[in-house]
Design an enzyme around this catalytic site. Structure first.
Site, PDB file in Angstrom:
ATOM      1  N   GLY A  12       0.792  -1.214   0.000  1.00  0.00           N
ATOM      2  CA  GLY A  12       0.000   0.000   0.000  1.00  0.00           C
ATOM      3  C   GLY A  12       0.823   1.262   0.000  1.00  0.00           C
ATOM      4  O   GLY A  12       0.346   2.321  -0.412  1.00  0.00           O
ATOM      5  N   PHE A  13       2.088   1.189   0.428  1.00  0.00           N
ATOM      6  CA  PHE A  13       2.907   2.397   0.552  1.00  0.00           C
ATOM      7  C   PHE A  13       4.257   2.277  -0.153  1.00  0.00           C
ATOM      8  O   PHE A  13       5.120   3.124   0.050  1.00  0.00           O
ATOM      9  CB  PHE A  13       3.141   2.740   2.021  1.00  0.00           C
ATOM     10  CG  PHE A  13       1.932   3.295   2.693  1.00  0.00           C
ATOM     11  CD1 PHE A  13       1.748   4.660   2.795  1.00  0.00           C
ATOM     12  CD2 PHE A  13       0.972   2.442   3.204  1.00  0.00           C
ATOM     13  CE1 PHE A  13       0.625   5.176   3.411  1.00  0.00           C
ATOM     14  CE2 PHE A  13      -0.148   2.952   3.826  1.00  0.00           C
ATOM     15  CZ  PHE A  13      -0.334   4.321   3.931  1.00  0.00           C
TER      16      PHE A  13
ATOM     17  N   ASP B  54       7.169  -7.059  10.476  1.00  0.00           N
ATOM     18  CA  ASP B  54       6.642  -7.863   9.366  1.00  0.00           C
ATOM     19  C   ASP B  54       7.452  -9.135   9.175  1.00  0.00           C
ATOM     20  O   ASP B  54       7.892  -9.459   8.071  1.00  0.00           O
ATOM     21  CB  ASP B  54       6.636  -7.045   8.076  1.00  0.00           C
ATOM     22  CG  ASP B  54       5.736  -7.686   7.015  1.00  0.00           C
ATOM     23  OD1 ASP B  54       4.796  -8.405   7.394  1.00  0.00           O
ATOM     24  OD2 ASP B  54       5.983  -7.481   5.818  1.00  0.00           O
TER      25      ASP B  54
END
Length: 653
Positions: free
Chosen positions: A44-45, A163
């Site tokens: 998303g980024f 993550d």
């Protein structure tokens, strides 16, 4: 092939010799040095590219991470950009570790940000497990020993990876070392914004509960590493390894290879949802990983607090499995005292076998104390245990299917380890006991009732009712009735004066005692089911009862922090022992009927003269309270179990 880095380029792929994008006209060479070869990841980024460094003669490969917020991230763009810069600065230090990719450059160009990192040539663990199959215990230990120092290093620099998953662990081809990748701000920023909006992306399967609500801590990484390990062991989606019906991990049900007890315990602790129950540092996990196998401790009673303790190393030699059925049925109710309820312990009368509930509430372990080995494991949830008086049977009452309606009683032949019979009992009991002739089984627990079963036929013979029901507290295990069967008249029981009496249970000679959270103790005639007496006086739940070998004295331990000694025939309260600071969870009487042993929330066992009520000894050693006490028929071996599960075996000096 060269890839265009323009966000808006509709056709970003170009020939290998192109310097200008043939679609949008953008320059393909970043900072006059780096060409992107292909897109290898996108979130998303940000986007990640495999690239080449055209400046160096060898033209080595590298990785370009590009800050690339989508339209939905407009509100977070400024914050995301700052975090990207901050992460780039941090990675300059982290990259000094040999198992973290080096930061080669940070570039801001045309309102865009780029992080250039070392390229790690190798397969990630998701690819490895897909191609080679599930990991075994040895490979998981190697993984932990390899990666935990890396986590310790990054945590020491005040950085949370956030993550950790198989895709972000690469086995480097040159030296087979595991390298932790993807420290880019893209994930860090994405998760920060994510927790503010309540959205879930990418790595939800591996994210710790506290991280999912925006409160990641250093040991959130340990949780994610634990989930990674159980995925590699099972090749099952982590969402399927967690039973929401039971609110616990059930990864052991999906193993392809056996996992030793110590490693299983370590993984379970890494996977604890409660942050205080989880490992607090990577170093703590490493310490347990390198520790000697868990020990059952043998201690000799003494008045001195400096009692000698000798460790007996217990190692598994074989496993005996019962099949399990994964269920998505109704969730088991939580007991208010989970540590107490899951510390069931049974010592064989000859002192040679020890059965106890294992870690995470769903294992029963059978130990051979003579050879000091773990002989069998039984996969049963919320188990209660008893070993028959003839040392022939281990009886396990529990939930075989892990559902609220899956109560089962399993009977195993101890000498051979073979199953004898399965009783389809109606509830998971609070306690079990068996008659002296090993033929009548009593289960206490549901709706204030006690079930009596014939072990030989496998049929229920009667139900005794009288204790109060506790639906509001425990819908399934409602009354928590504790039972004990004793021979009230030994001479009658042992009479062998005629052929017809041999092997025939003299039930009329037997007394059944029960205690409950309704604060009462009740005595029953085991043959007729008649309630003989009801003893009152405790002001708290009664957790434990014991009857003297001659059947004349009854002892009860309670949450009111007392032990009461009763005359069985008259129901008279003989004495109250009130020197306890915490609830009394377990009482037992020595085979000669002279000594009372009590275990409570206090960290010491107390030894009493049953006749005089005098405290004669205190046995130190448990760091927490004592949940269970058992003694062999010859009085030569005593076992105690702490509220935290620690086992001690005591032998007289």
């Amino acid at each position: 092939m060269r890839y265009c880095l323009n966000f808006n380029c509709q056709n970003p792929q170009n020939p290998i010799d192109a310097e200008i994008c043939q679609n949008c006209g953008s320059e393909l060479l970043l900072d006059n040095r780096y060409f992107a070869l292909k897109l290898i990841g996108q979130g998303g980024f940000g986007r990640t590219f495999l690239a080449v460094d055209e400046f160096l003669p060898t033209k080595p490969r590298c990785v370009i991470k590009q800050f690339f917020p989508g339209a939905s991230a407009f509100n977070y763009r400024e914050r995301a950009a700052e975090l990207f810069r901050s992460e780039a600065r941090q990675l300059e230090t982290l990259g000094k570790h040999p198992q973290i990719p080096k930061r080669l450059a940070y570039i801001e160009q045309k309102s865009s940000q780029y992080l250039i990192q070392e390229f790690i040539d190798g397969r990630n663990l998701a690819e490895e497990v897909s191609e080679e199959g599930s990991f075994d215990a040895t490979k998981i230990r190697q993984l932990l020993e390899n990666l935990l120092p890396v986590l310790d290093f990054i945590h020491a620099h005040r950085i949370i990876h956030r993550d950790i998953k198989p895709e972000n662990i690469i086995r480097r081809q040159t030296d087979q070392q595991l390298v932790l990748v993807d420290f880019g701000a893209a994930k860090l920023v994405a998760e920060t914004a994510l927790t503010q909006t309540g959205t879930v992306i990418g790595s939800a399967r591996y994210v710790a509960p506290e991280q999912a609500v925006g409160k990641a801590v250093f040991y959130s990484d340990l949780y994610s590493l634990g989930v990674t390990c159980i995925y590699l062991l099972t090749q099952v989606d982590p969402f399927d390894l967690y039973s929401f019906a039971q609110d616990c991990w059930v990864w052991q049900d999906y193993l392809h290879n056996s996992v030793d007890r110590e490693l299983s315990n370590i993984l379970d602790k890494m996977l604890q949802r409660g942050t205080f129950e989880r490992y607090q540092s990577a170093a703590a996990v490493l310490a347990d990983l390198k520790a000697e196998p868990e020990q059952v401790i043998v201690s000799k009673p003494t008045h001195s607090p400096e009692a000698s303790v000798t460790g007996l190393k217990l190692s598994p030699i074989n496993w005996l499995h019962i099949h399990t059925i994964d269920s998505e049925s109704i969730q088991f109710p939580r007991t208010p005292f989970p540590s107490l309820f899951n510390c069931s312990t049974a010592l064989s009368p000859d002192g040679k076998k020890l059965a106890l509930t294992g870690h995470q509430h769903h294992l029963v372990e059978l130990w051979d104390l003579k050879t000091k080995t773990l002989r069998s494991k039984f996969d049963v949830t919320l188990a209660r245990l008893v070993i028959s008086h003839d040392n022939q049977m281990l009886i396990i009452n529990g939930d075989l299917d892990r559902t609220s309606s899956g109560a089962t009683t399993l009977i195993w032949h101890l000498p051979t380890g073979r199953p004898i019979r399965q009783l389809n009992t109606k509830f998971v009991s609070a306690s079990v006991d068996i008659s002296p002739d090993s033929q009548i089984l009593a289960l206490g627990g549901n709706r204030g009732q006690i079930e009596l079963w014939d072990v030989r036929t496998g049929e229920q013979t009667s139900v005794l009712s009288g204790h109060a029901r506790w639906f509001k507290l425990l819908p399934t295990i409602s009354a928590l009735v504790y039972v004990a069967i004793t021979d009230n008249t030994p001479s009658l029981l042992n009479r062998q004066d005629s052929q017809e009496n041999r092997g025939v249970p003299q039930q009329s000679a037997w007394l059944l005692a029960s205690a409950s959270r309704d604060k009462t103790v009740r005595l029953w005639d085991l043959k007729t089911g008649e309630l003989l007496s009801k003893l009152t006086g405790h002001t708290g739940w009664v957790y434990s009862i014991a009857v003297s070998p001659d059947g004349q004295t009854l002892v009860s331990g309670s949450a009111d922090k007392t032990v009461k000694i009763w005359h069985r025939e008259t129901g008279e309260l003989v004495r109250t022992l009130s020197q306890f600071e915490k609830p009394v969870y377990s009482v037992t009487i020595s085979p000669d009927g002279q000594t009372l042993i009590a275990g409570s929330g206090d960290p010491a066992l107390t030894i009493w003269n049953l006749e005089t009520g005098e405290l004669v000894n205190t046995l130190e050693g448990h760091p927490e309270g004592v949940a269970a006490v058992a003694m062999s028929a010859d009085g030569e071996t005593m076992v105690s179990r702490s509220l935290t599960g620690q086992v001690k075996i005591w032998q007289p000096g």
